[in-house]
Design an enzyme around this catalytic site. Structure first.
Site, PDB file in Angstrom:
ATOM      1  N   HIS A 117     -13.759 -17.955  26.506  1.00  0.00           N
ATOM      2  CA  HIS A 117     -13.267 -17.764  25.140  1.00  0.00           C
ATOM      3  C   HIS A 117     -13.863 -18.784  24.190  1.00  0.00           C
ATOM      4  O   HIS A 117     -14.171 -18.477  23.046  1.00  0.00           O
ATOM      5  CB  HIS A 117     -11.747 -17.862  25.119  1.00  0.00           C
ATOM      6  CG  HIS A 117     -11.103 -16.883  26.029  1.00  0.00           C
ATOM      7  ND1 HIS A 117      -9.813 -16.971  26.450  1.00  0.00           N
ATOM      8  CD2 HIS A 117     -11.612 -15.784  26.626  1.00  0.00           C
ATOM      9  CE1 HIS A 117      -9.557 -15.962  27.252  1.00  0.00           C
ATOM     10  NE2 HIS A 117     -10.625 -15.242  27.389  1.00  0.00           N
ATOM     11  N   ARG A 163     -15.229  -7.996  15.735  1.00  0.00           N
ATOM     12  CA  ARG A 163     -14.563  -8.055  17.052  1.00  0.00           C
ATOM     13  C   ARG A 163     -13.126  -8.531  16.852  1.00  0.00           C
ATOM     14  O   ARG A 163     -12.896  -9.728  16.722  1.00  0.00           O
ATOM     15  CB  ARG A 163     -15.301  -9.020  17.969  1.00  0.00           C
ATOM     16  CG  ARG A 163     -16.695  -8.568  18.382  1.00  0.00           C
ATOM     17  CD  ARG A 163     -17.337  -9.626  19.271  1.00  0.00           C
ATOM     18  NE  ARG A 163     -18.462  -9.136  20.035  1.00  0.00           N
ATOM     19  CZ  ARG A 163     -19.732  -9.416  19.758  1.00  0.00           C
ATOM     20  NH1 ARG A 163     -20.033 -10.164  18.715  1.00  0.00           N
ATOM     21  NH2 ARG A 163     -20.692  -8.940  20.535  1.00  0.00           N
ATOM     22  N   ASP A 223     -23.058  -4.331  26.721  1.00  0.00           N
ATOM     23  CA  ASP A 223     -22.430  -3.633  27.843  1.00  0.00           C
ATOM     24  C   ASP A 223     -23.326  -2.521  28.363  1.00  0.00           C
ATOM     25  O   ASP A 223     -23.469  -2.342  29.573  1.00  0.00           O
ATOM     26  CB  ASP A 223     -21.068  -3.062  27.413  1.00  0.00           C
ATOM     27  CG  ASP A 223     -19.962  -4.094  27.581  1.00  0.00           C
ATOM     28  OD1 ASP A 223     -19.902  -4.712  28.652  1.00  0.00           O
ATOM     29  OD2 ASP A 223     -19.180  -4.294  26.640  1.00  0.00           O
ATOM     30  N   CYS A 254     -25.425  -2.545  17.960  1.00  0.00           N
ATOM     31  CA  CYS A 254     -24.796  -3.821  17.597  1.00  0.00           C
ATOM     32  C   CYS A 254     -24.730  -4.850  18.734  1.00  0.00           C
ATOM     33  O   CYS A 254     -23.993  -5.810  18.637  1.00  0.00           O
ATOM     34  CB  CYS A 254     -23.405  -3.599  17.030  1.00  0.00           C
ATOM     35  SG  CYS A 254     -22.234  -2.966  18.220  1.00  0.00           S
TER      36      CYS A 254
HETATM   37  C1  PEP Z   1     -21.691  -4.948  23.296  1.00  0.00           C
HETATM   38  O1  PEP Z   1     -21.211  -4.731  24.390  1.00  0.00           O
HETATM   39  O2  PEP Z   1     -22.896  -4.838  23.044  1.00  0.00           O
HETATM   40  C2  PEP Z   1     -20.849  -5.375  22.165  1.00  0.00           C
HETATM   41  C3  PEP Z   1     -21.330  -5.448  20.958  1.00  0.00           C
HETATM   42  O3  PEP Z   1     -19.587  -5.734  22.414  1.00  0.00           O
HETATM   43  P1  PEP Z   1     -19.169  -7.090  23.170  1.00  0.00           P
HETATM   44  O4  PEP Z   1     -20.376  -7.946  23.255  1.00  0.00           O
HETATM   45  O5  PEP Z   1     -18.076  -7.656  22.350  1.00  0.00           O
HETATM   46  O6  PEP Z   1     -18.722  -6.554  24.491  1.00  0.00           O
HETATM   47 MG    MG Z   2     -19.087  -4.413  24.572  1.00  0.00          MG
END
Ligand code: PEP
Ligand code: MG
Length: 747
Positions: A363, A470, A629, A676
């Protein structure tokens, strides 16, 4: 414990202290100490070995071995008996040193005639300083009491070393906390910074390791332990604790009540140590044990003991967290670890953060990223090395930290910072201009955010809006679940700060690495692929609905954009969307204003969604690719795992081809598409994404400038042709092709 050795060690300590009270040169003092110890303990030899660098020990003073070998004899950590003591942090006691495993004969010292050997570590909590050795001709093992006495003396030596009692121009002895140190960790957030150390938990300084009156010291330690127990009981009662927090505090209480702990410290005091030194001796011993323990559970318990010792030391010395020291200018926060809320409290005044522990997905790392502060984690020993106010250079790109750097290093580093600042200036001049490539195509650049603190960057970076907000950070930095009204106020402030620009609020993405402190963590074998993000929201919709209500209220009639994370199939999106629409109707029926325009989109973060039925692409108002992800699932490479997270290139042509498929599907239905993940903020990656058809990219604010600068000087059709050529040639990655093209194409 026999009365004789008790008073012997006290006598020895007192002689030691009196000797140290007289001003003297570092080397003279060390010589006197070895003489004094050999004399008091009735051994022919006493030697002090200190670390020259973290891997090398050097004989720094001796009584009994050849004087010529002082500052000549050196050994590696783990080498010989002395090296073994240093490595393990445990004493070695033998009647027959030469036949001991690992013995290394050092002819220059003349030690071959000495049969018995007793070595104890000179260590201070978390820091190995050297080894203290006594040797004698008679083959005998040293008694428990003798080991104990030497251990206590070593403890005092460690404190004196820490206070700089042995440094000077004469002996070539390592000056603690004075020499330049380079530490290698892991990059948690890119960027370079120069500043001065600000310790999150300042070191406790012990100025009185030896005490005259053991009874007074025993009273002091008992009173302090009593105070500690009360404070833990108060904590246990006063707070609304969850089960895990309770368990930790119960473990604390158990240690604080443990008789063994207090008894050992009282014994140390009877040997002549002050109450503070006794606490630290036990703490050092626990740390040394900690390093040897393979069992994670036990290690955690021992580290509880470590924390407890720190609290006790603060009570005894009166040195609280607030030492009255002034935070230096350009502070670089140095901590063993830090919670997200504490880090947020420091906020943007920090130039950088360096932590001994932590992980890329912790975090605190998430907050450091949101604050755009360079972060280096896993440095292992910076808290033992750094002092408040020390000059420090943090290279977040490489994961390297220079503490008390040499001027040459500092100069080179400043050049790097200056170059970056220069580039930032250039980027600032592009602020009002669009990211239009030479072929005439314009790419919309948005920024990612997660905290109110991010919003000022919207103006400065030149981003058109917030492509990803986020929302989980607001949940992570609190100790309890935020209320709807509180969230609504915050979201309203975010929209106010955006001044009509679009903000895509992503609903709560918790689970996986992001576990809320007040929610029961699930024991999942593979959290990244587990019960997380929209899956939690759909199964337990209470929080999701509350959040949707807060967003609608915050909009107060203004346009609103919501997106759901980790949508994996059409039906999930349908359900999530239905929740949003239900809340919209509910708010309307309650007489609250509804957004003049509501966009509901999905994050494409699993390969499956790319192959969803056409109905998905028709239903969703937009698709935002969460590349972080998506990439981890595409390559089956955990984004948090250092061993694999950089293994596969985003410009791998399998991945680019897959992304092209997403572009094509969105084009068929006219669905707006953006990207993103972190890759959108890397210029070459951004170029490739634009070349294959992404027209909206969302990134860290600091990346908007560099990405725009590159896009404005290239022709995206040509870049596309380069990627196609790489494919036609059967290459694995488009990267070398794009790099070569760019270098031949620079103005
Ligand atoms: C991602 O997974 O690319 C994303 C933007 O979300 P996070 O990094 O918060 O999982
Ligand atoms: Mg993500």
């Amino acid at each position: 414990m026999p009365e004789r050795s008790e008073s012997d060690s006290r006598k020895l300590l007192r002689r030691l202290r009196d000797m140290l009270a007289v001003p003297g040169k570092g080397q003279d003092r060390l010589d006197q100490i070895t003489h004094l110890i050999a004399d008091s303990m009735g051994t022919e030899v006493c030697s002090i070995y200190l670390f020259r660098d973290p891997e090398t020990l050097e004989l720094c003073a001796t009584e009994g071995l050849r004087k010529e070998s002082v500052h000549q004899t050196r050994m590696k950590l783990g080498e010989g008996l002395v090296g073994r003591v240093a490595r393990t942090g445990q004493p070695v006691n033998t009647a027959d040193a030469p036949s001991e495993k690992g013995f290394r004969f050092m002819p220059e010292t003349g030690e071959e005639i000495y049969s018995s050997f007793l070595g104890v570590p000179i260590q201070r909590v978390g820091e190995k300083l050297g080894v203290l050795v006594v040797q004698s001709k008679v083959a005998r093992e040293f008694s428990e009491d003798e080991i104990y006495a030497l251990d206590v003396v070593a403890m005092v030596l460690a404190e004196m070393t820490e206070l700089g009692a042995f440094t000077g121009d004469d002996g070539g002895i390592r000056a603690l906390h004075k020499q330049p140190v380079m530490l290698r960790g892991t990059s948690g957030q890119e960027g370079a910074a120069e500043g001065r150390v600000w310790l999150h938990e300042p070191r406790v300084v012990i100025t009185n390791p030896v005490a005259d009156d053991p009874l007074t010291e025993i009273d002091r330690i008992r009173a302090a332990v009593g105070e500690l127990r009360v404070s833990i009981d108060d904590l246990l009662e006063a707070q609304t604790l969850d089960k895990d927090q309770k368990q930790v505090l119960e473990a604390y209480r158990m240690f604080a009540q443990s008789r063994g702990w207090l008894r050992r410290m009282e014994e140390d005091i009877m040997r002549g140590l002050s109450a503070e030194a006794a606490v630290e001796k036990e703490q050092s011993a626990a740390r040394a044990r900690l390093e040897q323990v393979p069992d994670a559970y036990l290690r955690e318990r021992l580290s509880d003991l470590d924390d407890l010792s720190n609290r006790l030391l603060r009570i005894l010395t009166g040195q609280g967290k607030d030492t009255g020291a002034e935070m230096p200018e350009n502070p670089v926060l140095v901590a063993r670890n830090i919670g997200p809320a504490e880090l947020l409290e420091y906020g943007r005044k920090l130039k950088a953060v360096v932590m001994d522990e932590g992980s890329v997905g912790s975090h605190a790392a998430v907050v450091a990223r949101a604050l755009a502060i360079p972060l280096v984690i896993n440095t292992e020993r910076i808290t033992a090395e750094a002092l408040n106010g020390d000059p420090i250079l943090v290279d977040g790109d490489q994961g390297i930290v220079h503490l008390r750097p040499e001027e040459t290093v500092a100069r080179a580093f400043r050049d790097k910072i200056a170059m970056q600042a220069e580039a930032q200036k250039r980027y600032a001049s592009l602020r009002g201009l669009p990211a239009t490539a030479t072929c005439g195509t314009t790419v919309a650049l948005h920024m990612n955010a997660g905290l109110m603190a991010d919003l000022p960057s919207l103006e400065g970076s030149g981003a058109e809006g917030v492509g990803l907000f986020r929302t989980e950070l607001q949940f992570l930095v609190r100790s309890k679940m935020p209320q709807r009204a509180e969230l609504a106020r915050l979201y309203a402030r975010v929209m106010d700060a955006a001044k009509g620009r679009r903000v895509a609020f992503r609903t709560l993405d918790i689970g996986s690495d992001k576990v809320l402190p007040y929610m029961k963590p699930q024991d999942e074998p593979n959290p990244a692929m587990g019960w997380r993000a929209v899956r939690v929201g759909l199964d337990k919709p209470g929080v999701l609905r509350m959040q949707l209500q807060a967003l609608i209220r915050a909009a107060n009639g203004r346009p609103l954009t919501i997106m759901f994370p980790l949508i994996t199939e059409l039906s999930e999106f349908q359900q999530a969307r239905a929740h949003a629409l239900r809340e919209l109707h509910r708010e309307k029926s309650l007489g609250h204003p509804v957004p003049e325009k509501l966009e509901i989109g999905a994050m494409l973060e699993t390969p499956s969604l790319a192959f969803a039925p056409r109905a998905f692409f028709e239903l969703t108002d937009f698709v935002s690719v969460g590349g972080n992800d998506l990439k981890q699932f595409f390559f089956a490479a955990d984004r948090e795992n250092e061993l694999v997270r950089r293994r596969y290139d985003t410009l791998n042509l399998s991945f680019l081809t897959f992304l092209e498929g997403i572009v094509a599907r969105c084009a068929q239905t006219g669905t707006p598409l953006s990207f993103c993940g972190e890759d959108a903020g890397r210029p070459i990656e951004a170029l490739a994404l634009a070349a294959i058809g992404f027209r909206t990219l969302s990134m860290r604010p600091a990346s908007v400038g560099p990405v725009k600068a590159l896009l404005r000087r290239v022709n995206l059709n040509d870049a596309r042709a380069v990627i196609d050529r790489a494919k036609a040639e059967g290459a694995e990655s488009a990267r070398p092709f794009l790099m070569e093209w760019l270098s031949s194409h620079s103005e």
